[in-house]
Design an enzyme around this catalytic site. Structure first.
Site: not given
Length: 381
Positions: A106, A127, A164, A254, A278
């Site tokens: 990541s 990524q 979140r 992605k 995700h």
């Protein structure tokens, strides 16, 4: 306790990690409907048991993202993995290399691409998100190429950060005042083994890849604020022209769920499409990855490889994804739980379980080669 499933690793990680870290990886956005659907929809797929098929030899190997893979799995990019075990990204990359599968770092990792590259003998993948500071992006791409990376995974479904709720409740995100710091401090105190091994000896706790462009510091609180200011919500497929000027290796996209987006990605030059929501951490109410997969495979029509992530918790789930057209899958939460539970040794153990479960599922459905698995292995498929 010897873990025998991903759920076992999850439980061990829950005990070992401060709650704000466990909930960060375990949770999703809003009501977490898509998070739950990722697992539930996979389990709805029933497999045809076949017998008398001579499955004395099973071939699990394939190619993914331009690399040989001992079985059709890559470790997906997980942000902040260096907080789950001491220099966690390095440990996980080593476990992936030992298992013979790709590792995707990541861009929001604690360990920078250079550190992870020094910890393995073969190049990892990176990524990346599109950020507004294209000068810094060009520098990061140059660093990535210098580290020997050959494949870039561009994540396109985090142009804005979806709230979140678990992270707000634990004080990981949101207001970073005294109350939030005290909440985290209490959790750290309740987990002394983690505090000693990771909290103290796992430093520095910075976002290594992004540190050069974060003048106010590269810690977690600073990163959360920085994301909101710097991730580029204006990007379109035309921006891949700029990316291609600075990146000449393989490119995977992605975060694709829609067939039209898959077609656009191929037109823009993607060699691999990764079906992903995700992990249920962005658009709550979006379809599960496995539900979206068949239409994307049909739209791609063999012009690019199709991978998927989201909800994979066993080797049986891997086989289900292959049956619906995926060339392979990316594991996210599974390796994060294993890393948080037992470090790199846990990731190694988890991958051994996955590979064995896949081989057994293949044998019991009469399959000898992962590259020839088709929808025929599904009941009413």
């Amino acid at each position: 306790m010897t873990p025998a499933s991903i759920e076992d690793f999850r439980e061990l990680a829950r005990r070992r990690l401060p709650r704000f870290l466990f909930d960060y990886i375990d949770g999703g956005s809003y009501a977490e409907d898509t998070l739950r659907a990722n697992e539930a929809d996979l389990r709805q797929l029933k497999l045809r048991q076949r017998v008398m098929r001579d499955v004395s030899e099973i071939s699990p190997g394939t190619t993914m993202l331009g690399q040989e893979a001992a079985f059709p799995v890559a470790l997906a990019p997980i942000g902040l993995a260096g907080l789950y075990a001491r220099r966690g990204e390095v440990q996980a990359a080593r476990a992936a290399e030992a298992a013979g599968i790709p590792f995707i770092l990541s861009s929001s990792s604690c360990c920078a691409i250079e550190e992870v590259g020094r910890g393995v003998t073969k190049p990892v993948m990176l990524q990346l998100y599109m950020i507004k500071d294209r000068g810094f992006m060009a520098e990061l791409l140059a660093r990535t190429a210098a580290a020997g990376v050959e494949t870039l995974i561009l994540t396109v479904d985090l142009i804005v950060h979806s709230p979140r709720r678990r992270d707000l409740r634990t004080g990981l995100t949101g207001q970073q005042g005294l109350a939030a710091r005290m909440t985290r401090a209490v959790e750290i105190a309740r987990h002394p083994a983690w505090a000693w091994d990771v909290g103290l000896w796992g430093r520095p706790h910075t976002l290594g890849n992004f540190a050069p462009c974060m003048p106010d510091g590269a810690g977690l609180a600073e990163f959360t604020a920085w994301v909101g200011r710097n991730f580029d919500a204006s990007i379109t497929w035309a921006d891949l022209d700029w990316l291609r000027q600075h990146w000449h290796g393989r490119l995977a996209i992605k975060g694709i769920l829609d067939p039209d987006d898959a077609r656009d990605a191929i037109t823009a030059g993607a060699g691999t499409i990764i079906v992903s929501n995700h992990g249920g951490r962005q658009l709550d109410g979006a379809p599960s990855s496995i539900a979206a997969l068949p239409a994307v495979v049909e739209a791609v029509a063999g012009r690019a490889d199709v991978l998927m992530d989201g909800g994979i918790r066993s080797g049986v789930d891997i086989l289900r994804a292959l049956a619906l057209g995926a060339r392979g899958i990316l594991l996210g939460r599974a390796w994060a739980f294993a890393l948080g539970a037992q470090g790199g040794a846990g990731v190694t153990r988890m991958l051994e379980l996955m590979r064995h479960e896949l081989a057994v599922a293949m044998a019991l459905t009469g399959q000898r080669d992962v590259r020839t698995v088709s929808r025929d292995i599904l009941v009413d498929g």
